[in-house]
Design a protein around this motif. Structure first.
Motif, PDB file in Angstrom:
ATOM      1  N   PHE A 113       0.481  -1.078  -0.153  1.00 49.85           N
ATOM      2  CA  PHE A 113      -0.227  -0.265  -0.122  1.00 49.85           C
ATOM      3  C   PHE A 113       1.266   1.515   0.122  1.00 49.85           C
ATOM      4  O   PHE A 113       2.285   1.377   0.282  1.00 49.85           O
ATOM      5  CB  PHE A 113      -1.158  -0.104   1.190  1.00 49.85           C
ATOM      6  N   PHE A 114       0.208   2.031  -0.587  1.00 52.13           N
ATOM      7  CA  PHE A 114       0.817   3.561  -0.468  1.00 52.13           C
ATOM      8  C   PHE A 114       1.286   4.072   0.861  1.00 52.13           C
ATOM      9  O   PHE A 114       0.554   4.365   1.951  1.00 52.13           O
ATOM     10  CB  PHE A 114       0.702   4.486  -1.123  1.00 52.13           C
ATOM     11  N   ASP A 115       2.534   4.433   1.523  1.00 58.84           N
ATOM     12  CA  ASP A 115       2.543   5.070   2.808  1.00 58.84           C
ATOM     13  C   ASP A 115       1.950   6.256   2.449  1.00 58.84           C
ATOM     14  O   ASP A 115       2.467   7.007   1.988  1.00 58.84           O
ATOM     15  CB  ASP A 115       3.821   5.521   3.088  1.00 58.84           C
ATOM     16  N   GLY A 116       0.421   6.194   3.234  1.00 60.74           N
ATOM     17  CA  GLY A 116      -0.095   8.116   3.107  1.00 60.74           C
ATOM     18  C   GLY A 116      -1.244   7.967   2.764  1.00 60.74           C
ATOM     19  O   GLY A 116      -1.217   6.886   1.946  1.00 60.74           O
ATOM     20  N   ASP A 117      -1.856   9.235   2.425  1.00 60.39           N
ATOM     21  CA  ASP A 117      -3.027   9.169   1.945  1.00 60.39           C
ATOM     22  C   ASP A 117      -2.702   9.043   0.300  1.00 60.39           C
ATOM     23  O   ASP A 117      -2.168   9.504  -0.283  1.00 60.39           O
ATOM     24  CB  ASP A 117      -3.817  10.274   2.384  1.00 60.39           C
ATOM     25  N   ILE A 118      -3.914   8.359  -0.209  1.00 55.85           N
ATOM     26  CA  ILE A 118      -3.219   7.832  -1.380  1.00 55.85           C
ATOM     27  C   ILE A 118      -3.364   9.282  -2.164  1.00 55.85           C
ATOM     28  O   ILE A 118      -2.820   9.660  -3.865  1.00 55.85           O
ATOM     29  CB  ILE A 118      -4.155   6.957  -1.771  1.00 55.85           C
ATOM     30  N   HIS A 119      -4.235   9.834  -2.005  1.00 52.86           N
ATOM     31  CA  HIS A 119      -5.083  11.081  -2.669  1.00 52.86           C
ATOM     32  C   HIS A 119      -2.885  12.129  -2.990  1.00 52.86           C
ATOM     33  O   HIS A 119      -2.647  13.050  -3.620  1.00 52.86           O
ATOM     34  CB  HIS A 119      -5.314  12.447  -2.572  1.00 52.86           C
TER      35      HIS A 119
END
Length: 272
Positions: A39-45
């Motif tokens: 998963f992306f580390d942080g908000d995907i936005h």
């Protein structure tokens, strides 16, 4: 105009038209994971690599070529309009954003001054009249959508049909539109129709909610926020959303859809 709000995996396995406040964080993370196995580390936005987004200049040509040729499975996700506008209020107006500030800087002070909205603060435990303030916010949201004043409508409370229509009008076609309220079921349909570099087990996917925990909790059932006037305003703003995406206008407490989405109807009515 192109394809604003459109995301695509780098592998071009799938194309997604983002609709704000409709599980877009979870969907973006699942797309990211399906390509990278993490998963992306942080908000995907906030990601600027690993996922094609129309807002990234280098992504526009690949997205446009793919969508216009319908090379990949394309989908989006919708949500009950009553719950969505309430979520927008509690997140964007009453809540504190991830950066520790109010959403859009001067917006909340402007609403306090012009519409008499009170949203409390972390210092007083967000103690305010949620129902009265939400109804005043709804008047503001209607004014932005109907008359584009005192500002342009925000993506978080503009109609889902408007977001979804841009993809169709500019040459795209959806293969699937599913309900936030039946997320795992709908997302599984997408995964069953695409080839991913890494298998995705939806039961093992954590909940991604960028608005969680930085604002007040809703204190009442959904119906308590919508009197006759509020429901009139909701119908004025979201009539197409209720009709096309089969949600129950008559019972605000029924968050579930009352029918199945007719994709052909959506393309005809939003393709003008």
């Amino acid at each position: 105009m192109g394809f604003p709000g459109t995301w695509m995996t780098e592998s071009e396995s799938v194309v997604y038209r983002v609709v704000p406040k409709c599980a877009c964080s979870s969907i973006g993370q699942i797309m990211f994971y399906s390509d990278h196995g993490r998963f992306f580390d942080g908000d995907i936005h906030d990601s600027t690599a690993g996922l094609h987004k129309w807002s990234q200049d280098e992504s526009q040509k690949p997205i446009e070529a793919n969508v216009k040729a319908h090379r990949s499975y394309a989908f989006t996700c919708v949500r009950n309009p009553y719950a969505r506008i309430l979520s927008s209020f509690f997140d964007k107006i009453a809540g504190i954003q991830r950066n520790g500030k109010r959403y859009r800087g001067a917006l909340v002070p402007q609403l306090i001054q012009k519409y008499g909205i009170d949203v409390g603060s972390p210092e007083n435990g967000f103690d305010f009249d949620q129902v009265a303030s939400f109804r005043r916010f709804l008047l503001f949201a209607r004014d932005t959508i109907r008359w584009r004043r005192p500002m342009e409508p925000d993506i978080h409370w503009s109609a889902m049909s408007g977001h979804i229509a841009t993809f169709i009008v500019n040459g795209g076609r959806y293969d699937h539109i599913f309900f936030t309220e039946k997320f795992d079921e709908g997302m599984q349909v997408v995964l069953n129709n695409i080839q991913t570099r890494h298998p995705v087990d939806l039961k093992a996917v954590p909940k991604f909610n960028e608005s969680e925990g930085h604002g007040p909790k809703r204190a009442h059932p959904v119906s308590a926020y919508f009197d006759d006037l509020s429901r009139h305003l909701v119908w004025e703003i979201y009539r197409k959303d209720f009709q096309l995406f089969k949600y129950d206008f008559d019972n605000p407490d029924n968050k579930m859809p009352v029918g199945e989405i007719d994709l052909d109807e959506v393309h005809v009515k939003l393709g003008d």
